[in-house]
Each structure stands twice: as C-alpha cells, then as structure tokens.
Motif scaffolding. Structure first.
Motif, PDB file in Angstrom:
ATOM      1  N   ARG A  22      -9.019 -18.380 -52.473  1.00  0.00           N
ATOM      2  CA  ARG A  22      -8.746 -18.695 -51.067  1.00  0.00           C
ATOM      3  C   ARG A  22      -7.251 -18.963 -50.948  1.00  0.00           C
ATOM      4  O   ARG A  22      -6.731 -19.824 -51.660  1.00  0.00           O
ATOM      5  N   VAL A  23      -6.585 -18.269 -50.066  1.00  0.00           N
ATOM      6  CA  VAL A  23      -5.127 -18.361 -49.974  1.00  0.00           C
ATOM      7  C   VAL A  23      -4.670 -19.739 -49.488  1.00  0.00           C
ATOM      8  O   VAL A  23      -3.753 -20.326 -50.061  1.00  0.00           O
ATOM      9  N   PHE A  24      -5.288 -20.280 -48.466  1.00  0.00           N
ATOM     10  CA  PHE A  24      -4.776 -21.504 -47.853  1.00  0.00           C
ATOM     11  C   PHE A  24      -5.335 -22.799 -48.433  1.00  0.00           C
ATOM     12  O   PHE A  24      -4.689 -23.840 -48.341  1.00  0.00           O
ATOM     13  N   LEU A  25      -6.503 -22.771 -49.020  1.00  0.00           N
ATOM     14  CA  LEU A  25      -7.118 -23.988 -49.546  1.00  0.00           C
ATOM     15  C   LEU A  25      -6.237 -24.690 -50.595  1.00  0.00           C
ATOM     16  O   LEU A  25      -5.989 -25.896 -50.488  1.00  0.00           O
ATOM     17  N   PRO A  26      -5.714 -23.987 -51.601  1.00  0.00           N
ATOM     18  CA  PRO A  26      -4.850 -24.658 -52.580  1.00  0.00           C
ATOM     19  C   PRO A  26      -3.553 -25.182 -51.953  1.00  0.00           C
ATOM     20  O   PRO A  26      -3.051 -26.234 -52.342  1.00  0.00           O
ATOM     21  N   LEU A  27      -3.030 -24.448 -50.968  1.00  0.00           N
ATOM     22  CA  LEU A  27      -1.833 -24.926 -50.278  1.00  0.00           C
ATOM     23  C   LEU A  27      -2.146 -26.214 -49.514  1.00  0.00           C
ATOM     24  O   LEU A  27      -1.324 -27.139 -49.478  1.00  0.00           O
ATOM     25  N   PHE A  28      -3.321 -26.279 -48.922  1.00  0.00           N
ATOM     26  CA  PHE A  28      -3.757 -27.479 -48.217  1.00  0.00           C
ATOM     27  C   PHE A  28      -3.904 -28.645 -49.191  1.00  0.00           C
ATOM     28  O   PHE A  28      -3.438 -29.768 -48.925  1.00  0.00           O
ATOM     29  N   VAL A  29      -4.533 -28.408 -50.335  1.00  0.00           N
ATOM     30  CA  VAL A  29      -4.715 -29.454 -51.338  1.00  0.00           C
ATOM     31  C   VAL A  29      -3.354 -29.926 -51.857  1.00  0.00           C
ATOM     32  O   VAL A  29      -3.109 -31.133 -51.984  1.00  0.00           O
ATOM     33  N   VAL A  59      -5.798 -26.395 -40.770  1.00  0.00           N
ATOM     34  CA  VAL A  59      -6.364 -25.479 -39.765  1.00  0.00           C
ATOM     35  C   VAL A  59      -6.500 -24.075 -40.353  1.00  0.00           C
ATOM     36  O   VAL A  59      -7.534 -23.421 -40.190  1.00  0.00           O
ATOM     37  N   ALA A  60      -5.462 -23.612 -41.049  1.00  0.00           N
ATOM     38  CA  ALA A  60      -5.510 -22.273 -41.659  1.00  0.00           C
ATOM     39  C   ALA A  60      -6.636 -22.180 -42.688  1.00  0.00           C
ATOM     40  O   ALA A  60      -7.328 -21.160 -42.777  1.00  0.00           O
ATOM     41  N   THR A  61      -6.845 -23.240 -43.443  1.00  0.00           N
ATOM     42  CA  THR A  61      -7.925 -23.275 -44.438  1.00  0.00           C
ATOM     43  C   THR A  61      -9.284 -23.164 -43.766  1.00  0.00           C
ATOM     44  O   THR A  61     -10.136 -22.366 -44.193  1.00  0.00           O
ATOM     45  N   ILE A  65     -11.832 -20.022 -44.309  1.00  0.00           N
ATOM     46  CA  ILE A  65     -13.173 -20.212 -44.871  1.00  0.00           C
ATOM     47  C   ILE A  65     -14.235 -19.660 -43.916  1.00  0.00           C
ATOM     48  O   ILE A  65     -15.134 -18.931 -44.331  1.00  0.00           O
ATOM     49  N   LEU A  66     -14.120 -19.996 -42.655  1.00  0.00           N
ATOM     50  CA  LEU A  66     -15.099 -19.514 -41.670  1.00  0.00           C
ATOM     51  C   LEU A  66     -15.041 -17.995 -41.507  1.00  0.00           C
ATOM     52  O   LEU A  66     -16.081 -17.347 -41.373  1.00  0.00           O
ATOM     53  N   ALA A  67     -13.851 -17.421 -41.536  1.00  0.00           N
ATOM     54  CA  ALA A  67     -13.698 -15.971 -41.357  1.00  0.00           C
ATOM     55  C   ALA A  67     -14.376 -15.187 -42.477  1.00  0.00           C
ATOM     56  O   ALA A  67     -14.869 -14.078 -42.248  1.00  0.00           O
ATOM     57  N   TYR A  68     -14.428 -15.760 -43.678  1.00  0.00           N
ATOM     58  CA  TYR A  68     -15.075 -15.063 -44.790  1.00  0.00           C
ATOM     59  C   TYR A  68     -16.590 -14.988 -44.643  1.00  0.00           C
ATOM     60  O   TYR A  68     -17.260 -14.315 -45.412  1.00  0.00           O
ATOM     61  N   TYR A  69     -17.147 -15.683 -43.666  1.00  0.00           N
ATOM     62  CA  TYR A  69     -18.588 -15.602 -43.407  1.00  0.00           C
ATOM     63  C   TYR A  69     -18.922 -14.613 -42.292  1.00  0.00           C
ATOM     64  O   TYR A  69     -20.089 -14.468 -41.940  1.00  0.00           O
ATOM     65  N   ILE A  70     -17.929 -13.954 -41.753  1.00  0.00           N
ATOM     66  CA  ILE A  70     -18.159 -12.983 -40.691  1.00  0.00           C
ATOM     67  C   ILE A  70     -18.160 -11.585 -41.301  1.00  0.00           C
ATOM     68  O   ILE A  70     -17.165 -11.178 -41.924  1.00  0.00           O
ATOM     69  N   LEU A 142     -22.876 -15.489 -50.017  1.00  0.00           N
ATOM     70  CA  LEU A 142     -22.996 -16.174 -51.306  1.00  0.00           C
ATOM     71  C   LEU A 142     -21.679 -16.066 -52.080  1.00  0.00           C
ATOM     72  O   LEU A 142     -21.196 -17.059 -52.634  1.00  0.00           O
ATOM     73  N   ILE A 143     -21.101 -14.880 -52.090  1.00  0.00           N
ATOM     74  CA  ILE A 143     -19.822 -14.688 -52.777  1.00  0.00           C
ATOM     75  C   ILE A 143     -18.743 -15.549 -52.130  1.00  0.00           C
ATOM     76  O   ILE A 143     -17.937 -16.184 -52.819  1.00  0.00           O
ATOM     77  N   SER A 144     -18.728 -15.615 -50.802  1.00  0.00           N
ATOM     78  CA  SER A 144     -17.749 -16.446 -50.090  1.00  0.00           C
ATOM     79  C   SER A 144     -17.888 -17.915 -50.460  1.00  0.00           C
ATOM     80  O   SER A 144     -16.895 -18.610 -50.661  1.00  0.00           O
TER      81      SER A 144
END
Length: 188
Positions: A22-29, A59-61, A65-70, A142-144
């Motif tokens: 996930r691109v933004f999650l580690p940046l958020f952490v 917000v980007a995270t 995350i939500l976009a990967y479920y679409i 599931l992969i997401s």
C-alpha cells in the motif's frame, strides 16, 4: 557503521517493502511516528511529521484502502502504483537513513528502498491480475485485505522493531523469488 545507522536502514527497507503493498499506509505510519516523536526524520524531511502531513496521508490511506475494494479500480490502481511505490519506497528510505553521506543515502534509497517497493508491488500486481482472471475478480477483496494487513504489520514492525521487520522483508523477498522461479519453470 553505528547502531543507529543500521537500525535506520532496517526501518527504511521495512517501510519501503510495506509501500509495495500500500503506497500511502507506510507514509501515514511514518508521519504518525514522526508527529508523536517516536522516530526522528532527517532534517529536510521533517515536514512528514507535521499535522498537515498526518491528515493528508491519513485521508490518502483511507481512500487507497477503500479503492482497492472496488472492482476494476483495483486493477487500475495497480497499473499506476508500481512507479508510485518505487518513488515512495525511495522517499521513505532516504527520509529515515541516519548519519550517512547524502550520495550514499540516495543510492541506498534508490536501490534498496525503491527496488524493494517495486519488487513487492510488481508481485502484488501480478497476484491481483491472476486473481482477476481465475476468480473473475471475486478473489480480489481477499487479496486487498491481505495486502493492507501486510502493509500495516510491516509498517508497525518497522517503526518499533526495525531489525525484525528487515528479516521479515528478506523472507518475503525470498518467497517472491521462489514463486517467480517456480512460475517461470512451469511457463517456458
């Protein structure tokens, strides 16, 4: 090398690998860790720990995350995420490496940070493409979920147990290499 430098390199590689999921999650952490003074960033990267950056990355995270479920959007994101992950992997690496010459820091960031993120993101993209073809996209959520969980776990370990995170990344890269070799042999 000093212990702090080695730990900072392990942290950078762990976060770069996490960016591959996930691109933004580690940046958020990382932004949260800097904001709450858990980890000190290099002087020119202190902005990552600002409240504005925390909110922006948060917000980007959430959106990512939500976009990967679409359906369809997940595959589209994978297409653009490989270069983004490479850049973000380089950025997290260079922002965390301590006490190294800038030339060495940037070379390490590009090779280890960007390379690790690109390798993992490429594998994740191939996994999603395989899931899309073999399950008509029904396996993609599931992969997401697994990718988001892996990104979060590796990010947290990177901040609090950087050497363990580095070992975990090495194991992930070994598994990726073995799967690639196996796949390559079965499809001549």
């Amino acid at each position: 090398m000093m212990t702090e430098t080695i730990i900072s390199i392990c942290l950078g590689i762990g976060l770069a690998a996490s960016v591959g999921f996930r691109v933004f999650l580690p940046l958020f952490v990382l932004s949260l860790a800097s904001y709450f003074e858990v980890w000190e960033l290099n002087a020119s990267w202190l902005w990552i720990g600002s409240l504005t950056a925390v909110i922006t990355f948060g917000v980007a995270t959430l959106i990512e995350i939500l976009a990967y479920y679409i359906p369809f959007v997940d595959n589209l994101l994978d297409t653009i995420a490989i270069p983004l992950a490479t850049i973000a992997g380089t950025a997290v690496m260079v922002s965390t490496v301590a006490d190294l010459n800038p030339v060495i820091s940037w070379a390490l960031a590009i090779i280890a940070g960007g390379g690790t993120a690109a390798a993992i993101k490429s594998t994740a993209t191939a996994s999603r493409a395989t899931s899309t073809i073999s399950t008509a996209g029904f396996g993609n959520p599931l992969i997401s979920t697994v990718e988001t969980g892996a990104s979060l776990i590796i990010s947290i370990f990177s901040i609090f147990l950087p050497i363990f995170a580095f070992v975990l990344v090495v194991l992930i890269l070994i598994v990726i290499f073995k799967l690639y070799k196996k796949f390559k042999q079965s499809n001549p």
